[in-house]
Motif scaffolding. Structure first.
Motif, PDB file in Angstrom:
ATOM      1  N   ASP A   1       0.828  -1.211   0.000  1.00 32.87           N
ATOM      2  CA  ASP A   1       0.000   0.000   0.000  1.00 32.87           C
ATOM      3  C   ASP A   1       0.858   1.255   0.000  1.00 32.87           C
ATOM      4  N   SER A   2       1.953   1.222   0.761  1.00 33.97           N
ATOM      5  CA  SER A   2       2.837   2.381   0.850  1.00 33.97           C
ATOM      6  C   SER A   2       3.469   2.688  -0.509  1.00 33.97           C
ATOM      7  N   VAL A   3       3.959   1.657  -1.171  1.00 32.83           N
ATOM      8  CA  VAL A   3       4.569   1.851  -2.490  1.00 32.83           C
ATOM      9  C   VAL A   3       3.531   2.338  -3.491  1.00 32.83           C
ATOM     10  N   TYR A   4       2.401   1.676  -3.509  1.00 36.49           N
ATOM     11  CA  TYR A   4       1.340   2.030  -4.464  1.00 36.49           C
ATOM     12  C   TYR A   4       0.921   3.493  -4.307  1.00 36.49           C
ATOM     13  N   ASN A   5       0.762   3.927  -3.084  1.00 36.27           N
ATOM     14  CA  ASN A   5       0.268   5.287  -2.838  1.00 36.27           C
ATOM     15  C   ASN A   5       1.271   6.367  -3.241  1.00 36.27           C
ATOM     16  N   LYS A   6       2.530   6.025  -3.322  1.00 34.50           N
ATOM     17  CA  LYS A   6       3.549   7.008  -3.691  1.00 34.50           C
ATOM     18  C   LYS A   6       3.820   7.066  -5.193  1.00 34.50           C
ATOM     19  N   LEU A   7       3.185   6.173  -5.936  1.00 32.67           N
ATOM     20  CA  LEU A   7       3.375   6.158  -7.383  1.00 32.67           C
ATOM     21  C   LEU A   7       2.280   6.976  -8.071  1.00 32.67           C
ATOM     22  N   ASN A   8       2.656   7.679  -9.155  1.00 32.35           N
ATOM     23  CA  ASN A   8       1.623   8.358  -9.934  1.00 32.35           C
ATOM     24  C   ASN A   8       0.896   7.353 -10.826  1.00 32.35           C
ATOM     25  N   LYS A   9      -0.114   7.800 -11.522  1.00 29.99           N
ATOM     26  CA  LYS A   9      -0.958   6.887 -12.297  1.00 29.99           C
ATOM     27  C   LYS A   9      -0.171   6.156 -13.382  1.00 29.99           C
TER      28      LYS A   9
ATOM     29  N   GLN B   1       4.027  -0.791 -13.631  1.00 26.06           N
ATOM     30  CA  GLN B   1       4.408  -1.981 -12.872  1.00 26.06           C
ATOM     31  C   GLN B   1       3.990  -3.274 -13.582  1.00 26.06           C
ATOM     32  N   LEU B   2       3.063  -3.172 -14.525  1.00 31.78           N
ATOM     33  CA  LEU B   2       2.562  -4.352 -15.237  1.00 31.78           C
ATOM     34  C   LEU B   2       3.380  -4.678 -16.484  1.00 31.78           C
ATOM     35  N   PHE B   3       4.462  -3.939 -16.733  1.00 29.21           N
ATOM     36  CA  PHE B   3       5.232  -4.119 -17.967  1.00 29.21           C
ATOM     37  C   PHE B   3       6.671  -4.546 -17.674  1.00 29.21           C
ATOM     38  N   MET B   4       7.166  -5.483 -18.500  1.00 25.68           N
ATOM     39  CA  MET B   4       8.558  -5.935 -18.411  1.00 25.68           C
ATOM     40  C   MET B   4       9.244  -5.646 -19.742  1.00 25.68           C
ATOM     41  N   VAL B   5      10.433  -5.066 -19.671  1.00 29.92           N
ATOM     42  CA  VAL B   5      11.180  -4.671 -20.860  1.00 29.92           C
ATOM     43  C   VAL B   5      12.296  -5.671 -21.146  1.00 29.92           C
ATOM     44  N   ARG B   6      12.697  -5.763 -22.396  1.00 32.39           N
ATOM     45  CA  ARG B   6      13.782  -6.640 -22.833  1.00 32.39           C
ATOM     46  C   ARG B   6      15.144  -6.014 -22.519  1.00 32.39           C
TER      47      ARG B   6
ATOM     48  N   ILE C   1       1.512   2.296 -22.072  1.00 26.12           N
ATOM     49  CA  ILE C   1       1.048   2.871 -20.803  1.00 26.12           C
ATOM     50  C   ILE C   1       0.063   4.007 -21.066  1.00 26.12           C
ATOM     51  N   LYS C   2       0.380   4.822 -22.058  1.00 30.68           N
ATOM     52  CA  LYS C   2      -0.518   5.919 -22.436  1.00 30.68           C
ATOM     53  C   LYS C   2      -1.866   5.383 -22.919  1.00 30.68           C
ATOM     54  N   ALA C   3      -1.821   4.316 -23.708  1.00 35.01           N
ATOM     55  CA  ALA C   3      -3.056   3.713 -24.234  1.00 35.01           C
ATOM     56  C   ALA C   3      -3.890   3.093 -23.116  1.00 35.01           C
ATOM     57  N   VAL C   4      -3.229   2.497 -22.139  1.00 34.51           N
ATOM     58  CA  VAL C   4      -3.960   1.906 -21.013  1.00 34.51           C
ATOM     59  C   VAL C   4      -4.628   3.004 -20.184  1.00 34.51           C
ATOM     60  N   ARG C   5      -3.931   4.102 -19.956  1.00 40.81           N
ATOM     61  CA  ARG C   5      -4.529   5.223 -19.219  1.00 40.81           C
ATOM     62  C   ARG C   5      -5.765   5.742 -19.931  1.00 40.81           C
TER      63      ARG C   5
ATOM     64  N   ASP D   1     -11.470  -1.414 -15.964  1.00 40.74           N
ATOM     65  CA  ASP D   1     -11.981  -1.062 -14.641  1.00 40.74           C
ATOM     66  C   ASP D   1     -10.841  -0.600 -13.738  1.00 40.74           C
ATOM     67  N   LYS D   2     -10.972   0.582 -13.172  1.00 40.16           N
ATOM     68  CA  LYS D   2      -9.911   1.183 -12.361  1.00 40.16           C
ATOM     69  C   LYS D   2      -9.598   0.357 -11.115  1.00 40.16           C
ATOM     70  N   ASP D   3     -10.635  -0.149 -10.456  1.00 30.00           N
ATOM     71  CA  ASP D   3     -10.418  -0.936  -9.237  1.00 30.00           C
ATOM     72  C   ASP D   3      -9.731  -2.263  -9.547  1.00 30.00           C
ATOM     73  N   ASP D   4     -10.108  -2.873 -10.662  1.00 35.69           N
ATOM     74  CA  ASP D   4      -9.492  -4.138 -11.063  1.00 35.69           C
ATOM     75  C   ASP D   4      -8.021  -3.915 -11.412  1.00 35.69           C
ATOM     76  N   LEU D   5      -7.732  -2.810 -12.073  1.00 30.94           N
ATOM     77  CA  LEU D   5      -6.345  -2.480 -12.407  1.00 30.94           C
ATOM     78  C   LEU D   5      -5.529  -2.289 -11.134  1.00 30.94           C
ATOM     79  N   GLU D   6      -6.098  -1.630 -10.142  1.00 31.01           N
ATOM     80  CA  GLU D   6      -5.397  -1.432  -8.868  1.00 31.01           C
ATOM     81  C   GLU D   6      -5.067  -2.769  -8.218  1.00 31.01           C
ATOM     82  N   ARG D   7      -6.015  -3.696  -8.249  1.00 26.42           N
ATOM     83  CA  ARG D   7      -5.767  -5.022  -7.649  1.00 26.42           C
ATOM     84  C   ARG D   7      -4.594  -5.719  -8.326  1.00 26.42           C
ATOM     85  N   ARG D   8      -4.526  -5.588  -9.650  1.00 26.65           N
ATOM     86  CA  ARG D   8      -3.443  -6.263 -10.365  1.00 26.65           C
ATOM     87  C   ARG D   8      -2.089  -5.616 -10.097  1.00 26.65           C
ATOM     88  N   VAL D   9      -2.054  -4.311 -10.022  1.00 27.35           N
ATOM     89  CA  VAL D   9      -0.793  -3.629  -9.689  1.00 27.35           C
ATOM     90  C   VAL D   9      -0.327  -4.054  -8.301  1.00 27.35           C
TER      91      VAL D   9
END
Length: 569
Positions: free
Chosen positions: A39-47, A53-58, A337-341, A350-358
């Motif tokens: 919760d602490s980490v999540y709350n300090k991150l912007n949208k 956090q859902l993306f992994m780069v090569r 990320i821009k497209a997801v926003r 769904d914003k709440d569902d996205l929060e759960r996954r993050v």
């Protein structure tokens, strides 16, 4: 500045004792629970950085410092959640991991495709265990569990946290261009037992695994790296066969599942929709019917199979809508990320569902102990990744995989004192198999024939064989990826057929499916399968001939009417 957490002392002591000691919290339960650090980490991150956090780069370490630096800038600027490492070297990888963790606001997940260990991506400097097809022949699954633990130890030593393994696709299509030798074989129960042993070994050592490729990539002749495969099977067939290993291993607590890019009309009849972008496949079947609550990974989002019909970031949006937790290797993470926003604003996501996954992703980092991350120690790194125990286990696995398909009694009658010819076909240099036997057999002479040997070269070897009492023929496939057919020319294949009609003994160091491309091989005096052109398998075959071990492997696939699943004397 890296986000830190001051949390309850009791929780700190409890969790850290579990991570470092005797008992580790159940991963699936843990990532679906509330945690103060998360919760602490999540709350300090912007949208944007929450979504990131859902993306992994090569990342590679064999493409130069400019490339490494460019990826570091992307990680820092976009706040991505993880990195997937590919080719390079272990020390360079360790340095890169330390550098990227240092610049990242939130600790990163580091993943690698290690189906046969670190050697899959770092073959020159780390241990490679036998391919899964060879492991499918082994009758003692505890050996595969031990392998899972050793691989996990290597991952942790290098700073890696996720292994995109094991493959639990049921390979029942010999022409499969992308799974094939990466599968434990064609029997769903054998695949499940082997995959479960491998999975538990890694998870018991604290590594996140990813079963792949849901709902099953074993019966296709199209490589999803290059196009979108279409599976036309009924739902009943998929339920009873392809999805069986996933269903059973989810029950056993699998921490991750990777979803394939395949169009499967019986599961979702949306035209040209890959399974990785299908809400029906992921949310309804994988998460709903199968009850999976771990981390859902997409296969690489830069593959042709997923972006062919969904371009300019739409594939990424649809992957989130479908229910994936982590997207691997987006073509353009900034755009995604821009497209997801935008999709959130449009209420497509769904914003709440996205929060759960993050928060699930953040909780997985907490489970791994990344809240208290330490740099990878470079001292003795190479020796630590090439432990004697690991090398011995790799040989033990090979010894248990070697399979005698026919002529076991005749093989045991080979004389160590009679004049012996040892022919290696498909290689241009003396093989480890020949060198071992050279030291032990009297009056022997090795012969070499390339896969494109001329008629004159074959004729000379054929004439010379008249002077020998017994002949041992080793068939090699020198390709890194052992195909379903050998690239031998017609002259060489005819010679093999002629030898098979004599009293020659054969050993195949190649994909077992290649037997179907060798007419007459079924008539061989004896036939042993080594599964791949690897030194450990060659050493194992030599041990059988020298009567140092007994072959106990069983064929994990059906080749043709002569060689069927479960064969082995």
């Amino acid at each position: 500045m890296k986000i830190r957490l001051v949390f309850l002392v009791g929780l700190f002591l409890s969790f850290n004792s579990l991570v470092s000691g005797q008992q580790r919290p159940n991963f699936v339960e843990f990532i679906n629970s509330q945690h103060d650090w998360v919760d602490s980490v999540y709350n300090k991150l912007n949208k944007k950085k929450r979504i990131a956090q859902l993306f992994m780069v090569r990342a590679h370490t064999n493409l130069g410092q400019n490339y490494i630096d460019s990826v570091a800038k992307v990680i820092k600027k976009e706040g991505l959640g993880g990195v997937v490492l590919f080719q390079g070297g272990p020390v360079r990888h360790a340095n890169l991991i330390n550098e990227y963790q240092a610049v990242s606001e939130v600790p990163l997940l580091f993943a690698l495709d290690g189906e046969w260990g670190l050697g899959m991506r770092l073959p020159d400097s780390t241990v490679s265990y036998p391919y899964q097809m060879a492991l499918g022949a082994i009758q003692d699954n505890d050996l595969i569990y031990r392998m899972g633990r050793e691989i996990a130890k290597d991952f942790k030593r290098l700073g890696l946290t996720v292994n995109f393994a094991p493959v639990v696709d049921v390979n029942n299509n010999p022409r499969n261009p992308v799974i094939n030798y990466r599968s434990f074989g064609e029997d769903k129960r054998n695949v499940t037992r082997k995959g479960g042993a491998y999975m538990k070994g890694m998870m018991d050592e604290g590594i996140i695994v990813s079963l792949k490729h849901f709902p099953g990539h074993g019966d296709t002749d199209v490589d999803s790296h290059h196009d979108l495969p279409v599976l036309s099977f009924s739902r009943e067939r998929l339920d009873s066969l392809e999805m069986y290993p996933f269903r059973e291993l989810i029950k056993e607590g699998a921490s991750g599942v990777m979803v394939a890019h395949m169009n499967i009309p019986s599961l979702d009849n949306t035209p040209n929709l890959p399974s990785s972008l299908s809400e029906k496949v992921i949310s309804e079947i994988l998460k709903g019917e199968l009850g999976f609550k771990g981390l859902t990974f997409t296969d690489a989002m830069d593959m042709r199979g997923v972006v062919k019909y969904f371009k300019n970031g739409e594939a990424d949006v649809r992957a989130i809508i479908a229910g994936n937790d982590i997207l691997e290797l987006s073509q353009d993470s900034k755009r995604a990320i821009k497209a997801v926003r935008k999709a959130v604003r449009q209420k497509r996501i769904d914003k709440d569902d996205l929060e759960r996954r993050v928060k699930k992703v953040l909780a997985s980092k907490y489970w791994l102990g990344l809240d208290n991350i330490k740099p990878v120690n470079l001292q003795n790194l190479y020796s630590d990744l090439n432990r004697r125990a690991s090398l011995q286990l790799s040989q033990t696995l090979a010894d248990h995989a070697i399979t005698v398909l026919k002529g076991k009694r005749k093989l045991s009658e080979l004389s160590f004192t009679r004049k012996t010819a040892i022919i290696s076909i498909g290689t241009n240099e003396l093989s480890p198999f020949q060198r071992i036997l050279n030291d032990r057999l009297d009056n022997e002479l090795p012969f070499l024939l390339s896969e494109n040997a001329t008629a004159d070269e074959v004729s000379r070897v054929s004439s010379a064989l008249r002077n020998y009492d017994q002949v041992i023929v080793a068939l090699h496939d020198s390709r890194t990826r052992p195909g379903s057919t050998l690239r031998y020319n017609s002259t060489v294949k005819l010679f093999i057929s002629q030898l098979a009609s004599t009293s020659a003994h054969f050993v195949l160091f190649a994909n077992p499916y290649t037997l179907a491309s060798l007419p007459g091989i079924e008539a061989a005096n004896s036939l042993m399968i080594g599964y791949q052109n690897d030194e450990t398998l060659q050493r194992a075959a030599a041990k059988v001939i020298l009567r140092e071990i007994e072959a106990t492997g069983k064929l994990p696939v059906t080749v043709n009417t002569f060689f069927k699943y479960g064969d082995g004397q």
